[in-house]
Scaffold this motif. Structure first.
Motif, PDB file in Angstrom:
ATOM      1  N   ARG A  18      25.434  57.326  38.836  1.00  0.00           N
ATOM      2  CA  ARG A  18      24.591  56.778  39.914  1.00  0.00           C
ATOM      3  C   ARG A  18      24.253  55.337  39.540  1.00  0.00           C
ATOM      4  NH1 ARG A  18      19.853  60.727  39.223  1.00  0.00           N
ATOM      5  NH2 ARG A  18      20.575  60.211  37.151  1.00  0.00           N
ATOM      6  N   ASP A  36       9.909  53.446  43.301  1.00  0.00           N
ATOM      7  CA  ASP A  36       9.520  54.642  42.536  1.00  0.00           C
ATOM      8  C   ASP A  36      10.272  55.897  42.988  1.00  0.00           C
ATOM      9  OD1 ASP A  36       8.179  54.510  44.955  1.00  0.00           O
ATOM     10  OD2 ASP A  36       6.445  55.637  44.219  1.00  0.00           O
ATOM     11  N   LYS A  37      11.000  55.802  44.103  1.00  0.00           N
ATOM     12  CA  LYS A  37      11.751  56.977  44.592  1.00  0.00           C
ATOM     13  C   LYS A  37      13.210  56.944  44.138  1.00  0.00           C
ATOM     14  CE  LYS A  37       8.946  58.076  48.616  1.00  0.00           C
ATOM     15  NZ  LYS A  37       8.124  56.854  48.830  1.00  0.00           N
ATOM     16  N   ASP A  39      16.477  56.801  41.521  1.00  0.00           N
ATOM     17  CA  ASP A  39      16.901  57.243  40.196  1.00  0.00           C
ATOM     18  C   ASP A  39      18.300  56.684  39.956  1.00  0.00           C
ATOM     19  OD1 ASP A  39      16.764  58.440  37.786  1.00  0.00           O
ATOM     20  OD2 ASP A  39      16.706  60.497  38.529  1.00  0.00           O
ATOM     21  N   ASP A  41      21.597  55.953  36.710  1.00  0.00           N
ATOM     22  CA  ASP A  41      22.099  55.950  35.337  1.00  0.00           C
ATOM     23  C   ASP A  41      22.321  54.524  34.858  1.00  0.00           C
ATOM     24  OD1 ASP A  41      22.438  58.865  35.335  1.00  0.00           O
ATOM     25  OD2 ASP A  41      24.099  58.471  36.723  1.00  0.00           O
ATOM     26  N   ILE A  59      12.271  50.219  37.373  1.00  0.00           N
ATOM     27  CA  ILE A  59      13.156  51.387  37.547  1.00  0.00           C
ATOM     28  C   ILE A  59      13.807  51.760  36.213  1.00  0.00           C
ATOM     29  CG2 ILE A  59      15.202  52.306  38.724  1.00  0.00           C
ATOM     30  CD1 ILE A  59      14.564  50.336  41.048  1.00  0.00           C
ATOM     31  N   ARG A  62      11.311  53.452  33.837  1.00  0.00           N
ATOM     32  CA  ARG A  62      10.940  54.810  34.271  1.00  0.00           C
ATOM     33  C   ARG A  62      12.085  55.799  34.093  1.00  0.00           C
ATOM     34  NH1 ARG A  62      11.818  56.905  39.038  1.00  0.00           N
ATOM     35  NH2 ARG A  62      12.101  54.888  40.043  1.00  0.00           N
ATOM     36  N   THR A  63      13.327  55.364  34.419  1.00  0.00           N
ATOM     37  CA  THR A  63      14.457  56.304  34.449  1.00  0.00           C
ATOM     38  C   THR A  63      15.281  56.283  33.166  1.00  0.00           C
ATOM     39  OG1 THR A  63      15.954  54.650  35.396  1.00  0.00           O
ATOM     40  CG2 THR A  63      14.690  55.997  36.951  1.00  0.00           C
ATOM     41  N   ALA A  65      17.578  54.105  32.728  1.00  0.00           N
ATOM     42  CA  ALA A  65      18.882  53.558  33.133  1.00  0.00           C
ATOM     43  C   ALA A  65      19.262  52.365  32.262  1.00  0.00           C
ATOM     44  CB  ALA A  65      18.836  53.134  34.596  1.00  0.00           C
TER      45      ALA A  65
END
Ligand code: NI
Ligand code: MN
Length: 226
Positions: A18, A36-37, A39, A41, A59, A62-63, A65
């Motif tokens: 992703r 914030d919605k 996601d 990689d 982002i 948080r993720t 990535a």
């Protein structure tokens, strides 16, 4: 591969990984979702300008990535606590299951902080190979080496700015589509603000005159299959 336009130059590619490209959501009047919605990689960033770097730091923190971008921007992102692969034109870099190549773009690049704007090396275009090949031109004028990018990477899809003022306008972007010979093209970086107001139908009309590429006009939030 599923390709979703998030507004302006922001896209989500869902292939082997992703991948977010230029995730500018906060403050983007055309954004179809919020940072914030999302996601991901991998996050690819073409240059430091706020409408491209956008929400990358939030982002990625948080993720978890990995951010792929030009070396100097990567060094800055690492200092922000973000995992990054900073490399350079030529490449490619393999990140997870995706091959990423940085290609030229003719544009400036800087990072803005309160009371300060500092240079962030060069702006780039990005070729992503994650099952299908997608060329995101970033911010650029048209240039003849787009023909080389087209013949080397044979993009299934080219994402081209058409807004003018800061980048190519519809006529220049139609020339870019002709040089690239990609099967499909999606216009981006238009109608976000007044100076880049454009009619994507005009772009479609010009592309039809110049090449066999199929123009897909998306609305922010819409997806297509490549
Ligand atoms: Ni820019
Ligand atoms: Mn821009």
């Amino acid at each position: 591969m599923k390709v979703t336009w998030l507004g302006h130059s922001a896209f989500l590619l869902e292939g082997k990984d992703r991948i977010l490209i230029d995730p500018y959501l906060t403050g983007n009047p055309t954004a179809c979702t919020s940072a914030d919605k999302l996601d991901a990689d991998i996050i690819c960033v073409t240059h430091g300008h706020g409408d491209h770097l956008g929400d990358t730091v939030d982002i990625a923190r948080r993720t978890g990535a990995t951010v792929a971008c030009i070396l100097e921007l990567g060094i800055w992102l690492e200092k922000c606590g973000v995992k990054s692969v900073g490399f350079n034109l030529g490449g490619p870099a393999t990140v997870r299951n995706t091959k990423i190549t940085l290609v030229p773009a003719f544009h400036s690049s800087s990072i803005g902080a309160p009371g300060l704007e500092f240079s962030a090396a060069m702006a780039v275009g990005i070729v992503v190979d994650s099952g299908k090949v997608v060329y995101h031109a970033g911010d650029t004028c048209v240039f003849s080496d787009m023909e080389l990018i087209g013949s080397m990477y044979r993009p299934d899809l080219a994402l081209l700015p058409i807004g003018g003022f800061f980048t190519m306008d519809p006529a220049q972007a139609a020339m870019a589509a002709k040089l690239l010979k990609s099967k499909k093209v999606v216009p981006m970086h238009y109608n976000t603000w007044d100076p880049i107001k454009q009619d994507p139908k005009e772009f479609e009309r010009l592309v039809k005159k110049e090449s066999k590429a199929k123009v897909v006009i998306l609305k922010p939030g819409e997806s297509m299959e490549v």
